[in-house]
Design a protein around this motif. Structure first.
Motif, PDB file in Angstrom:
ATOM      1  N   VAL A 160      46.799  34.301  31.393  1.00 17.66           N
ATOM      2  CA  VAL A 160      46.165  34.406  32.715  1.00 17.66           C
ATOM      3  C   VAL A 160      46.426  35.788  33.304  1.00 17.66           C
ATOM      4  O   VAL A 160      47.590  36.212  33.392  1.00 17.66           O
ATOM      5  CB  VAL A 160      46.721  33.325  33.675  1.00 17.66           C
ATOM      6  CG1 VAL A 160      46.122  33.481  35.072  1.00 17.66           C
ATOM      7  CG2 VAL A 160      46.450  31.940  33.111  1.00 17.66           C
ATOM      8  N   GLU A 211      43.862  40.367  40.526  1.00 18.66           N
ATOM      9  CA  GLU A 211      42.397  40.476  40.509  1.00 18.66           C
ATOM     10  C   GLU A 211      42.020  41.953  40.537  1.00 18.66           C
ATOM     11  O   GLU A 211      41.747  42.538  41.577  1.00 18.66           O
ATOM     12  CB  GLU A 211      41.787  39.749  41.714  1.00 18.66           C
ATOM     13  CG  GLU A 211      40.271  39.669  41.651  1.00 18.66           C
ATOM     14  CD  GLU A 211      39.686  38.853  42.789  1.00 18.66           C
ATOM     15  OE1 GLU A 211      38.470  38.625  42.792  1.00 18.66           O
ATOM     16  OE2 GLU A 211      40.449  38.460  43.684  1.00 18.66           O
ATOM     17  N   TRP A 240      39.572  39.007  36.210  1.00 19.31           N
ATOM     18  CA  TRP A 240      39.353  37.609  36.569  1.00 19.31           C
ATOM     19  C   TRP A 240      37.934  37.168  36.228  1.00 19.31           C
ATOM     20  O   TRP A 240      37.725  36.055  35.736  1.00 19.31           O
ATOM     21  CB  TRP A 240      39.628  37.393  38.060  1.00 19.31           C
ATOM     22  CG  TRP A 240      41.104  37.350  38.379  1.00 19.31           C
ATOM     23  CD1 TRP A 240      42.117  37.773  37.593  1.00 19.31           C
ATOM     24  CD2 TRP A 240      41.685  36.856  39.580  1.00 19.31           C
ATOM     25  NE1 TRP A 240      43.324  37.589  38.214  1.00 19.31           N
ATOM     26  CE2 TRP A 240      43.088  37.025  39.437  1.00 19.31           C
ATOM     27  CE3 TRP A 240      41.188  36.327  40.750  1.00 19.31           C
ATOM     28  CZ2 TRP A 240      43.989  36.652  40.441  1.00 19.31           C
ATOM     29  CZ3 TRP A 240      42.082  35.953  41.751  1.00 19.31           C
ATOM     30  CH2 TRP A 240      43.467  36.104  41.607  1.00 19.31           C
ATOM     31  N   TRP A 263      37.702  36.490  32.620  1.00 21.54           N
ATOM     32  CA  TRP A 263      38.414  35.243  32.273  1.00 21.54           C
ATOM     33  C   TRP A 263      37.525  34.034  32.569  1.00 21.54           C
ATOM     34  O   TRP A 263      37.404  33.128  31.735  1.00 21.54           O
ATOM     35  CB  TRP A 263      39.722  35.151  33.079  1.00 21.54           C
ATOM     36  CG  TRP A 263      40.645  34.059  32.611  1.00 21.54           C
ATOM     37  CD1 TRP A 263      41.668  34.180  31.726  1.00 21.54           C
ATOM     38  CD2 TRP A 263      40.627  32.681  33.018  1.00 21.54           C
ATOM     39  NE1 TRP A 263      42.298  32.962  31.533  1.00 21.54           N
ATOM     40  CE2 TRP A 263      41.672  32.022  32.316  1.00 21.54           C
ATOM     41  CE3 TRP A 263      39.833  31.942  33.880  1.00 21.54           C
ATOM     42  CZ2 TRP A 263      41.946  30.669  32.467  1.00 21.54           C
ATOM     43  CZ3 TRP A 263      40.092  30.580  34.031  1.00 21.54           C
ATOM     44  CH2 TRP A 263      41.124  29.956  33.339  1.00 21.54           C
ATOM     45  N   PHE A 296      45.837  28.588  35.357  1.00 21.49           N
ATOM     46  CA  PHE A 296      45.391  29.725  36.173  1.00 21.49           C
ATOM     47  C   PHE A 296      45.714  29.462  37.643  1.00 21.49           C
ATOM     48  O   PHE A 296      46.270  30.318  38.341  1.00 21.49           O
ATOM     49  CB  PHE A 296      43.885  29.920  35.985  1.00 21.49           C
ATOM     50  CG  PHE A 296      43.346  31.194  36.577  1.00 21.49           C
ATOM     51  CD1 PHE A 296      43.040  32.263  35.768  1.00 21.49           C
ATOM     52  CD2 PHE A 296      43.144  31.314  37.946  1.00 21.49           C
ATOM     53  CE1 PHE A 296      42.533  33.457  36.309  1.00 21.49           C
ATOM     54  CE2 PHE A 296      42.642  32.480  38.508  1.00 21.49           C
ATOM     55  CZ  PHE A 296      42.345  33.562  37.686  1.00 21.49           C
ATOM     56  N   HIS A 309      45.123  32.785  43.063  1.00 24.26           N
ATOM     57  CA  HIS A 309      44.587  32.243  41.812  1.00 24.26           C
ATOM     58  C   HIS A 309      43.936  30.883  42.063  1.00 24.26           C
ATOM     59  O   HIS A 309      42.846  30.601  41.542  1.00 24.26           O
ATOM     60  CB  HIS A 309      45.705  32.088  40.772  1.00 24.26           C
ATOM     61  CG  HIS A 309      46.100  33.357  40.096  1.00 24.26           C
ATOM     62  ND1 HIS A 309      46.887  34.305  40.713  1.00 24.26           N
ATOM     63  CD2 HIS A 309      45.816  33.844  38.848  1.00 24.26           C
ATOM     64  CE1 HIS A 309      47.088  35.318  39.872  1.00 24.26           C
ATOM     65  NE2 HIS A 309      46.446  35.069  38.729  1.00 24.26           N
ATOM     66  N   ALA A 341      40.612  31.147  43.736  1.00 22.56           N
ATOM     67  CA  ALA A 341      39.603  31.639  42.796  1.00 22.56           C
ATOM     68  C   ALA A 341      39.081  30.497  41.916  1.00 22.56           C
ATOM     69  O   ALA A 341      37.872  30.402  41.644  1.00 22.56           O
ATOM     70  CB  ALA A 341      40.190  32.750  41.931  1.00 22.56           C
ATOM     71  N   TYR A 394      35.297  29.023  41.727  1.00 27.18           N
ATOM     72  CA  TYR A 394      34.640  28.938  40.412  1.00 27.18           C
ATOM     73  C   TYR A 394      34.068  27.536  40.184  1.00 27.18           C
ATOM     74  O   TYR A 394      32.917  27.391  39.744  1.00 27.18           O
ATOM     75  CB  TYR A 394      35.657  29.301  39.333  1.00 27.18           C
ATOM     76  CG  TYR A 394      35.197  29.007  37.921  1.00 27.18           C
ATOM     77  CD1 TYR A 394      34.150  29.710  37.342  1.00 27.18           C
ATOM     78  CD2 TYR A 394      35.837  28.021  37.166  1.00 27.18           C
ATOM     79  CE1 TYR A 394      33.731  29.439  36.035  1.00 27.18           C
ATOM     80  CE2 TYR A 394      35.428  27.743  35.866  1.00 27.18           C
ATOM     81  CZ  TYR A 394      34.382  28.449  35.308  1.00 27.18           C
ATOM     82  OH  TYR A 394      33.971  28.178  34.027  1.00 27.18           O
TER      83      TYR A 394
END
Length: 651
Positions: A29, A33, A38, A41, A69, A76, A79, A83
């Protein structure tokens, strides 16, 4: 030298597949950022679905790498949440799982559920009921799962809010027993919290035997929060710990009293209230002391749960507690939610404690903000659940007002009717009886619309009413001067008959049957020909219950029973009459008043019952004693009977 694409780990001799290489990459991970780190990933994470060899292990690892993550930092985690909301990940994963679910091992299935919970992938909107039903099937019989895995799996069930089926419960008990030695204090706390959160009632009794044995073994290792959530979980499951377990809990709780957080204290009292279990004066004193220290940190729900718990164990809080409660209520007034509205006003009603005017001002403000100014009509069921709005909430509020003799304003009542119109379809039998009772106590004449809806719901749920609720409903009709319509009686009378036959031992009593008969007589219920058979059977069932409970009958009740049968123009059978008169004679000398004597005499005359000489002598002796205390109406009643039927009672 090892060829590219092969693992350098000595225990793996074969080359890694592209899909496994991808997940090993995702295991690394990126810390910050920066640049495309990121984004790259997450792109890799999405592209993994398209790779050849995507199997059950890959589907399990896919969620795990997202969790890995997310756990790195709050940034994290944010994020990952973005996502999941903005990408096609969940749709792609669900599509793969529709094929792969049955191929997963128990360990992979448990891992999937844990990561779904950790990633907050909640609700039936994201994963269907069928998905979880299949998951429960495939994870059984849990032969592969260790104690920590079992604990994590159950914790996930609690977080996701999915209720386990009976097969899962049975298999879990077997697995719990097998792994008994491996459960630690924190495992025990997590599991009972989770089962409590989803209200997994009807857990096999063996589970609690094993659980309490493990609790005894681990009792010195529980921390303060463990103790709070264990008691809370047991209360949600309606399971009261036995004396030994409770003594262990108390001993440890007293040791850790200074470590309880504000929420712990509220949950503990809420649990005692739910179980209607008084913790004892010594613990209550310690609880009050710690609650006082942290009172400024309590949020609205913690304040209300504390008061509710005390109300349920019938403990009237001291003045200092109430002052701190009111201070907190003012402080948290903007955060009062629907559940707080219902629970707080119920607690005051249960305590028979009139709330301060300042409390009511903020209560009304929150009522308007949370319940009036919301468009519930367009909300789906999960949204209503989120706002804690249901039929019981609407019914409990009015019931509490009636208990406190708080007559609602016309504006409040208008808003309440509007809410009831939306939520009455969710009313249970108790809610229906509570609302009609509240209206009768407050002398609020129900609107035509509400009464129509109330009757429709009561008819559809007539088989759910208890005998006490039948009595409450009849009494409310009487108080409101409403004659029950024939369509209601068609459902109501068979329902009462069924209840008498099936639950008489648990619910029936001489006093309750007397009350029902009396109210029916006052309402002058005269069933139509269509109800004649059920009506006759109901009165026969009443007679049987009266005979069974005759030893508890009071003189005044016997008079009421006879009067009711006379008004209903239904003469009881010979056995019932003989039992009633025998009980009356046994009590007459010590208890009978002039009113009792006159009512019994009038009723026997109306029923055309001629008592024997022994009864007449007992009645005459009692009347001579009481006539001096009789008013003119009673004397006239006796004289009228005497003039009509001297041959029946020789006075």
């Amino acid at each position: 030298m090892f060829q590219t694409g092969f693992s350098t780990e000595k225990h793996i001799s074969k080359p890694l597949t592209p899909i496994l290489l991808t997940f090993k990459t995702l295991d690394r991970v990126p810390e910050n950022e920066q640049g495309e780190g990121w984004l790259e990933w997450f792109r890799t994470c999405t592209n993994a679905f398209e790779m050849k060899g995507y199997d059950a292990l890959a589907a399990s690892r896919h969620l795990r790498v997202l969790s890995k993550f997310a756990v790195q930092s709050s940034q994290h985690r944010e994020a990952v949440m973005r996502y999941l909301e903005s990408s096609q990940f969940l749709n792609l994963w669900k599509s793969q799982m529709s094929v792969l679910l049955g191929a997963m091992t128990e360990a992979q299935l448990a891992d999937v559920l844990y990561n779904l919970a950790y990633l907050e992938i909640f609700g039936k909107r994201l994963l269907s009921v069928e998905f979880y039903a299949q998951w429960f099937i495939h994870v059984s019989p849990m032969n592969e799962l260790s104690a920590p895995s079992l604990s994590r799996m159950v914790w996930a069930i609690g977080i996701l809010g999915i209720r386990p089926d009976d097969t899962f419960k049975d298999n879990f008990v077997v697995a719990f027993n097998r792994e008994f030695a491996g459960f630690r204090s924190y495992h025990l706390a997590d599991m009972i919290w989770a089962f409590g959160r989803v209200e997994a009632t009807e857990m096999p009794q063996e589970f609690f035997e094993f659980y309490f044995a493990a609790f005894e073994r681990e009792r010195s290792h529980f921390n303060a929060n463990d103790l709070a959530v264990i008691l809370w979980g047991l209360a949600r499951l309606n399971v009261c710990p036995d004396e030994l377990v409770l003594s262990f809990w108390m001993e440890r709780a007293v040791e850790l009293i200074d470590q309880f957080t504000p929420n712990d204290l509220a949950n503990i009292m809420h649990a005692f209230g739910k179980l209607e279990l008084h913790p004892g004066d010594e613990f209550l004193k310690l609880w009050y002391g710690k609650w006082r220290e942290v009172s400024t940190e309590l949020d609205a729900q913690a304040l209300v749960d504390s008061l509710w718990g005390l109300a349920r164990i019938n403990v009237k809080p001291p003045k200092e507690f109430m002052n701190l409660f009111y201070q907190g209520w003012r402080r948290e007034r903007l955060f009062i939610n629907v559940g707080d509205l219902r629970t707080s006003i119920y607690a005051f009603a249960r305590l028979n404690l009139n709330p301060a005017s300042d409390f009511l001002v903020h209560w009304y403000d929150a009522f308007k903000r949370r319940l009036v100014h919301r468009n519930f009509e367009e909300m789906q069921e999960f949204q209503l659940n989120y706002h804690s709005v249901d039929g019981t909430t609407i019914a409990t509020i009015l019931w509490s007002f009636a208990k406190l003799k708080l007559h609602p304003t016309s504006t409040f009542l208008k808003n309440w009717y509007a809410l009831s119109e939306l939520f009455i379809k969710y009313f249970c039998a108790q809610d229906l009886s509570h609302t009609l009772w509240a209206m009768s106590k407050l002398q609020i004449r129900p609107t035509t619309m509400f009464l129509r809806q109330w009757l429709n719901e009561s008819i559809s749920k007539s088989n759910q009413f208890t005998l006490i609720q039948h009595d409450i409903i009849l009494g409310s009709f009487l108080s409101l001067r409403i004659s029950p319509p024939e369509v209601f009686l068609i459902a109501f009378i068979p329902s009462m008959l069924t209840r008498l036959i099936e639950y008489a031992n648990e619910e029936s009593s001489f006093g309750l049957i007397t009350s029902i008969l009396y109210t029916m007589a006052r309402l002058n219920i005269q069933p139509s020909l269509a109800l004649h058979e059920d009506w006759t059977r109901l009165l026969s069932a009443f007679c049987l219950q009266l005979r069974l409970h005759m030893e508890s009958a009071k003189v005044s009740q016997i008079g009421t029973v006879l009067w009711s049968f006379a008004i209903l123009e239904s003469r009881p059978g010979k056995l019932t009459i003989e039992s009633l008169l025998k009980r009356f004679m046994d009590l007459c000398h010590a208890e009978a008043t002039a009113k009792d004597l006159a009512i019994v005499l009038w009723s026997l005359d109306a029923l055309k019952v001629e008592p024997n000489e022994k009864f007449r002598n007992v009645w005459n002796d009692a009347w001579k004693r009481e006539v001096a205390f009789a008013d003119e109406s009673l004397i006239k009643m006796v004289e009228n009977v005497e003039s009509k039927s001297k041959s029946r009672v020789n006075i």
